[in-house]
Design a protein around this motif. Structure first.
Motif, PDB file in Angstrom:
ATOM      1  N   LYS A  40      11.494  12.834  66.026  1.00 22.71           N
ATOM      2  CA  LYS A  40      11.686  12.883  67.580  1.00 22.71           C
ATOM      3  C   LYS A  40      11.033  14.448  68.148  1.00 22.71           C
ATOM      4  N   ASP A  41      10.779  14.301  69.844  1.00 19.79           N
ATOM      5  CA  ASP A  41      10.922  14.847  70.525  1.00 19.79           C
ATOM      6  C   ASP A  41      11.944  15.939  70.513  1.00 19.79           C
ATOM      7  N   LEU A  45      18.787  21.410  71.967  1.00 18.18           N
ATOM      8  CA  LEU A  45      19.697  21.614  71.340  1.00 18.18           C
ATOM      9  C   LEU A  45      19.394  20.812  70.129  1.00 18.18           C
ATOM     10  N   PRO A  46      19.627  21.683  68.559  1.00 19.09           N
ATOM     11  CA  PRO A  46      19.397  21.227  67.058  1.00 19.09           C
ATOM     12  C   PRO A  46      19.668  19.557  66.730  1.00 19.09           C
ATOM     13  N   GLN A  47      18.806  18.288  66.628  1.00 19.90           N
ATOM     14  CA  GLN A  47      18.488  17.480  66.138  1.00 19.90           C
ATOM     15  C   GLN A  47      18.637  17.153  64.649  1.00 19.90           C
ATOM     16  N   GLU A  48      19.079  16.294  64.488  1.00 19.69           N
ATOM     17  CA  GLU A  48      18.518  15.901  62.615  1.00 19.69           C
ATOM     18  C   GLU A  48      16.308  15.046  63.147  1.00 19.69           C
ATOM     19  N   ILE A  49      15.888  15.701  62.304  1.00 17.88           N
ATOM     20  CA  ILE A  49      14.497  15.132  62.712  1.00 17.88           C
ATOM     21  C   ILE A  49      14.148  15.574  61.218  1.00 17.88           C
ATOM     22  N   THR A  50      13.068  14.857  61.162  1.00 13.09           N
ATOM     23  CA  THR A  50      12.645  14.819  60.209  1.00 13.09           C
ATOM     24  C   THR A  50      10.543  15.168  60.440  1.00 13.09           C
ATOM     25  N   GLY A  84      15.831  18.318  58.345  1.00 14.82           N
ATOM     26  CA  GLY A  84      17.054  19.051  58.898  1.00 14.82           C
ATOM     27  C   GLY A  84      17.124  19.208  60.712  1.00 14.82           C
ATOM     28  N   PRO A  85      17.880  20.120  60.542  1.00  9.47           N
ATOM     29  CA  PRO A  85      18.934  20.159  62.469  1.00  9.47           C
ATOM     30  C   PRO A  85      17.383  21.069  63.109  1.00  9.47           C
ATOM     31  N   ILE A  86      16.494  20.646  63.540  1.00  6.71           N
ATOM     32  CA  ILE A  86      15.804  21.396  64.174  1.00  6.71           C
ATOM     33  C   ILE A  86      15.441  21.102  65.885  1.00  6.71           C
ATOM     34  N   SER A  87      14.788  22.061  66.944  1.00  7.51           N
ATOM     35  CA  SER A  87      15.161  22.498  67.758  1.00  7.51           C
ATOM     36  C   SER A  87      13.862  23.466  68.316  1.00  7.51           C
ATOM     37  N   THR A  93      19.634  29.037  61.661  1.00  5.75           N
ATOM     38  CA  THR A  93      19.706  29.640  61.017  1.00  5.75           C
ATOM     39  C   THR A  93      20.024  28.519  60.011  1.00  5.75           C
ATOM     40  N   ALA A  94      18.322  28.384  58.866  1.00  5.48           N
ATOM     41  CA  ALA A  94      19.164  26.837  58.345  1.00  5.48           C
ATOM     42  C   ALA A  94      18.365  26.731  57.140  1.00  5.48           C
ATOM     43  N   THR A  95      18.015  26.056  55.881  1.00  4.80           N
ATOM     44  CA  THR A  95      17.245  25.985  54.872  1.00  4.80           C
ATOM     45  C   THR A  95      17.152  24.514  54.868  1.00  4.80           C
ATOM     46  N   PHE A  96      15.980  24.047  54.571  1.00  2.92           N
ATOM     47  CA  PHE A  96      15.926  22.617  54.341  1.00  2.92           C
ATOM     48  C   PHE A  96      14.503  22.761  52.694  1.00  2.92           C
ATOM     49  N   ASN A  97      14.940  22.365  51.885  1.00  2.00           N
ATOM     50  CA  ASN A  97      14.445  21.898  50.632  1.00  2.00           C
ATOM     51  C   ASN A  97      13.469  20.721  51.059  1.00  2.00           C
ATOM     52  N   ALA A  98      12.413  21.262  51.659  1.00  2.00           N
ATOM     53  CA  ALA A  98      10.758  20.387  51.719  1.00  2.00           C
ATOM     54  C   ALA A  98       9.951  20.146  50.660  1.00  2.00           C
ATOM     55  N   LYS A  99       9.746  19.160  50.008  1.00  2.00           N
ATOM     56  CA  LYS A  99       9.400  18.317  49.367  1.00  2.00           C
ATOM     57  C   LYS A  99       7.308  18.012  49.995  1.00  2.00           C
ATOM     58  N   GLY A 100       6.416  19.195  48.334  1.00  2.00           N
ATOM     59  CA  GLY A 100       5.036  18.666  48.990  1.00  2.00           C
ATOM     60  C   GLY A 100       4.204  19.346  48.082  1.00  2.00           C
ATOM     61  N   GLN A 101       2.746  19.559  48.555  1.00  2.00           N
ATOM     62  CA  GLN A 101       2.167  20.263  48.360  1.00  2.00           C
ATOM     63  C   GLN A 101       1.151  21.132  48.755  1.00  2.00           C
TER      64      GLN A 101
END
Length: 181
Positions: A40-41, A45-50, A84-87, A93-101
């Motif tokens: 999302k754009d 304000l923080p909103q749940e975004i991938t 996670g909630p991003i703006s 302050t937040a923590t995301f457990n993002a997966k990748g390589q």
């Protein structure tokens, strides 16, 4: 003296691991420029975004030991996806457990990919990172969006709530002992 020995043994146990058979190991530092896209754009304000970080393999470089081999400025690539909630414009302050390589192409490895989990703290223009290897070890670093995007245009897009969904970044990371994954 017994307490010192016990504390030393506990700390050593926390950071000691045996890499899984065939897992890529890395111990060093990286400069990883790339692009991030959002589902999302971004708004004020923080909103749940991938979100997805895609590392640019034509400019990303790592120096250190890959599977025990010393390399200098070896090309790297990779990606990380999280939710996670991003703006933009809000210090959160937040923590995301993002997966990748993290990928090491061109080294002749059977599997040049190191699986990682990224913990992102304080999402804003300067993100603090802890990057864990899938099978052990970790790195610390930061992701910066400063100086790589049109600040005035991105700020206006944030205020308007449209268009701020694709930004350039650079991740700088350094391992704290070898990572494996």
């Amino acid at each position: 003296m017994k307490k010192l020995v016990l504390v030393t043994a506990v700390v050593a146990a926390c950071f000691t691991y045996a890499p899984a058979a065939g897992a890529v190991t890395f111990d060093g530092l990286c400069d990883l420029p790339g692009q991030t896209t959002y589902s999302k754009d971004l708004v004020l304000l923080p909103q749940e975004i991938t979100w997805k970080f895609r590392i640019d393999p034509t400019t990303a470089k790592c120096t250190g030991f890959v599977d025990g081999r010393f390399v200098v400025d070896t090309p790297a690539g990779g990606h990380v996806t999280g939710t996670g909630p991003i703006s933009c414009g809000t210090s959160l302050t937040a923590t995301f457990n993002a997966k990748g390589q993290l990928e090491f192409p061109g080294l002749g490895l059977a599997d040049p990919n190191l699986g990682v989990t990224v913990h992102l703290v304080a999402p804003a223009a300067q993100n603090l990172l802890v990057i864990q290897g899938k099978d052990g070890g970790y790195a610390t670093g930061r992701a910066s969006f400063l100086g790589q995007n049109d600040v005035a245009g991105t700020t206006q897009d944030c205020i308007d709530g449209e268009g701020a969904n694709n930004l350039r970044f650079t991740v700088q990371m350094k391992t704290v002992g070898p990572m494996s994954g």
